[in-house]
Design a protein around this motif. Structure first.
Motif, PDB file in Angstrom:
ATOM      1  N   TRP A 484       0.874  -1.186   0.000  1.00 50.77           N
ATOM      2  CA  TRP A 484       0.000   0.000   0.000  1.00 50.77           C
ATOM      3  C   TRP A 484       0.910   1.235   0.000  1.00 50.77           C
ATOM      4  CZ3 TRP A 484      -4.544   1.386  -1.356  1.00 50.77           C
ATOM      5  CH2 TRP A 484      -5.168   2.529  -0.843  1.00 50.77           C
ATOM      6  N   ARG A 485       0.951   1.920  -1.147  1.00 48.03           N
ATOM      7  CA  ARG A 485       1.942   2.982  -1.364  1.00 48.03           C
ATOM      8  C   ARG A 485       1.300   4.363  -1.385  1.00 48.03           C
ATOM      9  NH1 ARG A 485       4.853   1.084  -6.737  1.00 48.03           N
ATOM     10  NH2 ARG A 485       5.907   3.073  -6.388  1.00 48.03           N
ATOM     11  N   ILE A 486       0.335   4.560  -0.518  1.00 47.93           N
ATOM     12  CA  ILE A 486      -0.415   5.807  -0.544  1.00 47.93           C
ATOM     13  C   ILE A 486       0.488   7.023  -0.311  1.00 47.93           C
ATOM     14  CG2 ILE A 486      -0.982   5.824   1.922  1.00 47.93           C
ATOM     15  CD1 ILE A 486      -3.321   6.732  -1.027  1.00 47.93           C
ATOM     16  N   LYS A 487       1.605   6.827   0.417  1.00 40.97           N
ATOM     17  CA  LYS A 487       2.521   7.946   0.654  1.00 40.97           C
ATOM     18  C   LYS A 487       3.230   8.393  -0.624  1.00 40.97           C
ATOM     19  CE  LYS A 487       3.428   6.900   5.526  1.00 40.97           C
ATOM     20  NZ  LYS A 487       4.462   6.576   6.546  1.00 40.97           N
ATOM     21  N   ASP A 488       3.244   7.520  -1.628  1.00 35.98           N
ATOM     22  CA  ASP A 488       3.885   7.864  -2.903  1.00 35.98           C
ATOM     23  C   ASP A 488       2.953   8.622  -3.839  1.00 35.98           C
ATOM     24  OD1 ASP A 488       6.149   6.578  -2.039  1.00 35.98           O
ATOM     25  OD2 ASP A 488       5.686   4.689  -3.075  1.00 35.98           O
ATOM     26  N   LYS A 489       1.694   8.726  -3.475  1.00 31.80           N
ATOM     27  CA  LYS A 489       0.716   9.364  -4.362  1.00 31.80           C
ATOM     28  C   LYS A 489       1.087  10.835  -4.568  1.00 31.80           C
ATOM     29  CE  LYS A 489      -3.554  10.364  -3.041  1.00 31.80           C
ATOM     30  NZ  LYS A 489      -5.017  10.263  -2.752  1.00 31.80           N
ATOM     31  N   PRO A 490       1.292  11.251  -5.820  1.00 30.38           N
ATOM     32  CA  PRO A 490       1.707  12.640  -6.068  1.00 30.38           C
ATOM     33  C   PRO A 490       0.567  13.626  -5.862  1.00 30.38           C
ATOM     34  CG  PRO A 490       1.397  11.492  -8.147  1.00 30.38           C
ATOM     35  CD  PRO A 490       1.232  10.466  -7.067  1.00 30.38           C
ATOM     36  N   THR A 491       0.916  14.788  -5.372  1.00 32.10           N
ATOM     37  CA  THR A 491      -0.035  15.890  -5.261  1.00 32.10           C
ATOM     38  C   THR A 491       0.022  16.737  -6.523  1.00 32.10           C
ATOM     39  OG1 THR A 491       1.590  17.344  -4.249  1.00 32.10           O
ATOM     40  CG2 THR A 491       0.285  15.947  -2.766  1.00 32.10           C
ATOM     41  N   LYS A 492      -0.931  17.639  -6.656  1.00 32.46           N
ATOM     42  CA  LYS A 492      -0.915  18.561  -7.792  1.00 32.46           C
ATOM     43  C   LYS A 492       0.332  19.434  -7.758  1.00 32.46           C
ATOM     44  CE  LYS A 492      -3.615  22.370  -9.783  1.00 32.46           C
ATOM     45  NZ  LYS A 492      -4.870  23.145  -9.655  1.00 32.46           N
ATOM     46  N   ALA A 493       0.704  19.919  -6.555  1.00 31.07           N
ATOM     47  CA  ALA A 493       1.885  20.776  -6.429  1.00 31.07           C
ATOM     48  C   ALA A 493       3.157  20.035  -6.811  1.00 31.07           C
ATOM     49  CB  ALA A 493       1.992  21.320  -5.010  1.00 31.07           C
ATOM     50  N   LYS A 494       3.258  18.768  -6.408  1.00 26.46           N
ATOM     51  CA  LYS A 494       4.460  17.992  -6.747  1.00 26.46           C
ATOM     52  C   LYS A 494       4.524  17.710  -8.245  1.00 26.46           C
ATOM     53  CE  LYS A 494       7.243  14.163  -5.068  1.00 26.46           C
ATOM     54  NZ  LYS A 494       7.399  13.151  -3.992  1.00 26.46           N
ATOM     55  N   THR A 495       3.369  17.449  -8.841  1.00 27.83           N
ATOM     56  CA  THR A 495       3.344  17.215 -10.290  1.00 27.83           C
ATOM     57  C   THR A 495       3.752  18.457 -11.070  1.00 27.83           C
ATOM     58  OG1 THR A 495       1.527  15.671  -9.895  1.00 27.83           O
ATOM     59  CG2 THR A 495       1.913  16.301 -12.154  1.00 27.83           C
ATOM     60  N   MET A 496       3.558  19.629 -10.469  1.00 27.30           N
ATOM     61  CA  MET A 496       3.944  20.889 -11.112  1.00 27.30           C
ATOM     62  C   MET A 496       5.299  21.391 -10.608  1.00 27.30           C
ATOM     63  SD  MET A 496       0.238  22.817 -10.968  1.00 27.30           S
ATOM     64  CE  MET A 496       0.848  24.297 -11.786  1.00 27.30           C
ATOM     65  N   TRP A 497       6.069  20.528  -9.935  1.00 23.88           N
ATOM     66  CA  TRP A 497       7.414  20.867  -9.437  1.00 23.88           C
ATOM     67  C   TRP A 497       7.395  22.003  -8.409  1.00 23.88           C
ATOM     68  CZ3 TRP A 497      11.430  17.790 -11.124  1.00 23.88           C
ATOM     69  CH2 TRP A 497      11.211  17.064 -12.285  1.00 23.88           C
ATOM     70  N   GLN A 498       6.276  22.150  -7.700  1.00 23.51           N
ATOM     71  CA  GLN A 498       6.185  23.215  -6.702  1.00 23.51           C
ATOM     72  C   GLN A 498       6.570  22.751  -5.304  1.00 23.51           C
ATOM     73  OE1 GLN A 498       2.189  24.689  -7.080  1.00 23.51           O
ATOM     74  NE2 GLN A 498       2.569  25.666  -9.062  1.00 23.51           N
TER      75      GLN A 498
END
Length: 500
Positions: A484-498
């Motif tokens: 269960w890798r829920i901690k790896d789930k990217p956020t919108k900010a991370k996807t935008m390199w923020q």
């Protein structure tokens, strides 16, 4: 006091020995004047020569002491076989070889261009002319206007200031300051600049442009805009003939037809192919209905289908995906707007806001009306559903899995084909756990309701058992490979390199 013609002739002969003094070659009428110790000549329809240049006028006053000529009417200067200046009045300073020509229409010509203004200052020693009143320069290809300007007749370089406008049949360039070399065809500009041609517009503040090759290079924040896309970057090189562009520094490429926006540190655009490449903090935003799909990767590629204006996006290495209803990670990805299909490669893992996680060697997501309709998992497929009621995880794994979703993005059905295994928690009518079902079967059909397994069918000979709640061991709660890798789930900010 008037002097005799005889004295004048002798004086002229004596004066012509002084190479710095402007020489009179001929005149219709000549008058020698001496006032207050100042010797001067009044020359009607005269022709003068000085340092290889010829001066003409209807009337001229030549100061012998200062070697200055004031001339009026049909003024003309001819220097060699290259430069001609005409106007109404002339002040010529022989000692410095500075000529100031003015009039309602003052014209300077060389072999290939004509400068028209109201006043020209021309240093015949250095070959530099300048004007501080609005001027217009015309050559075989260009018409250039400005409020002020300099022209070096030797190097063929022009420098223009204030409201500069360069026009030819291919484009129009406007700027505040422009240095133009008519030999190399390069224009160097500074200040708010715009280049407009039939294919689009380039705007920036500092750079250069070649009037022959249509190549431009901008060094500050610059935008290329046409009917298909806009390309913006801190520095930009554009091939005006092909309209291909290369940008560096905070690059933004916007595909107008399908509302796709690519961002990164460096990018390229090939207009004829409809192809873009961007890398360095690269991510793409694509509007799908009223939602936005974000894809981040080391390198992003965009391919435009000009037939139907659809687009294919490809992300390569270290891919993150964010959409309001699902998120994911993988090694590479492709998305086609024509059929709203997203393909994930190299051990992707996807999450849903409805507490689902899916893994496989490759996953294909099929979107219908902006929502996930089906996901196809191939090879080493693993689906995990978090059961919030019992605070445990329902799990299904197999060779190939088709997962179907309801409109609200809730898991509706899971079809397993090959090496099927499942671990799910059975709930009674009172929502109490009655145990853990562990089943192995080649093919399975699981139906879900409210994130819980409501019905299951096995095709073939299942091997299963129901483990009562009190006898469930921790090792039995998880299928082999569970993670269960829920901690790896990217956020919108991370996807935008923020965020890191």
């Amino acid at each position: 006091m008037f002097l005799s013609p005889f004295w004048f002739n002798a004086n002229v002969l004596a004066q012509t020995k002084n190479e710095d003094l402007v020489e009179i070659l001929k005149s219709d009428e000549l008058e020698i004047i001496n006032e207050n110790g100042v010797d001067s000549r009044r020359v009607t329809n005269g022709v003068f020569r000085h340092k290889g240049a010829m001066l003409y006028s209807n009337l001229a006053i030549q100061n012998i002491n200062t070697n200055v000529i004031e001339a009026f009417g049909n003024v003309k200067i001819v220097q060699g076989d290259t430069v001609t200046i005409t106007g109404d009045t002339l002040f010529y300073y022989g000692n410095t070889r500075l000529a100031i020509v003015s009039g309602n229409k003052t014209i300077m010509k060389d072999r290939k261009r004509t400068l028209t203004t109201r006043k020209i200052e021309y240093n015949m020693a250095s070959g530099i002319a300048n004007y501080k009143l609005p001027g217009r320069t015309v050559d075989e290809e260009n018409i250039l206007t400005s409020k002020e300007g300099f022209y070096n007749t030797q190097t063929k370089e022009f420098t223009y200031y204030k409201n500069v406008r360069l026009v030819n049949k291919k484009y129009t360039l406007t700027t505040d300051t422009l240095l133009y070399n008519s030999i190399t065809k390069w224009s160097y500009f500074n200040g708010a600049t715009k280049i407009v041609n039939k294919d689009g517009t380039v705007t920036g503040t500092r750079g250069r442009y070649n009037t022959e090759s249509a190549e431009s290079a901008f060094h500050n924040r610059t935008t290329v805009d046409n009917e298909t896309y806009t390309l913006t970057a801190d520095s930009l090189v554009v091939d005006g003939k092909s309209n291909n562009g290369q940008g560096k520094g905070n690059v933004v490429i916007v595909a107008k037809k399908d509302k796709t926006v690519l961002n990164g540190d460096q990018g390229y655009y090939w207009k004829a192919e409809g192809f873009s490449k961007i890398f360095g903090h690269a991510y793409v935003r694509n509007v799908v209905s009223e939602d936005t799909l974000y894809i981040r990767a080391d390198t992003l590629y965009s391919y435009e289908n000009k037939v139907d204006s659809t687009r294919k996006l490809v992300g390569h290495k270290n891919v993150f995906i964010y959409k309001s209803d699902f998120q994911g990670k993988c090694d590479s990805i492709s998305y086609t707007s024509a059929d709203s299909v997203i393909r994930f490669f190299q051990k992707p893992v996807l999450w849903s806001d409805q507490h689902y996680q899916m893994e496989a060697d490759s996953i294909t997501a099929f979107l219908v009306n902006n929502a996930i309709n089906r996901m196809l998992l191939k090879s080493k497929s693993f689906v995990i559903s978090e059961d919030t009621l019992v605070r445990q995880f329902n799990q299904v794994k197999g060779r190939t899995i088709n997962a179907y979703f309801q409109k609200n993005n809730q898991l509706k059905q899971v079809l397993v084909d090959g090496n099927g295994e499942s671990a799910y928690y059975a709930i009674d009518n009172k929502n109490k756990s009655i145990g853990l079902n562990r089943v192995e079967c080649g093919r399975m059909n699981l139906l879900f309701q409210d994130s819980k397994v409501s019905r299951i069918a096995f095709i073939g000979k299942p091997d299963g058992r129901l483990i009562p709640p009190s006898k469930i061991k921790q090792t039995e709660r998880e299928l082999e490979g569970f993670n269960w890798r829920i901690k790896d789930k990217p956020t919108k900010a991370k996807t935008m390199w923020q965020e890191p």
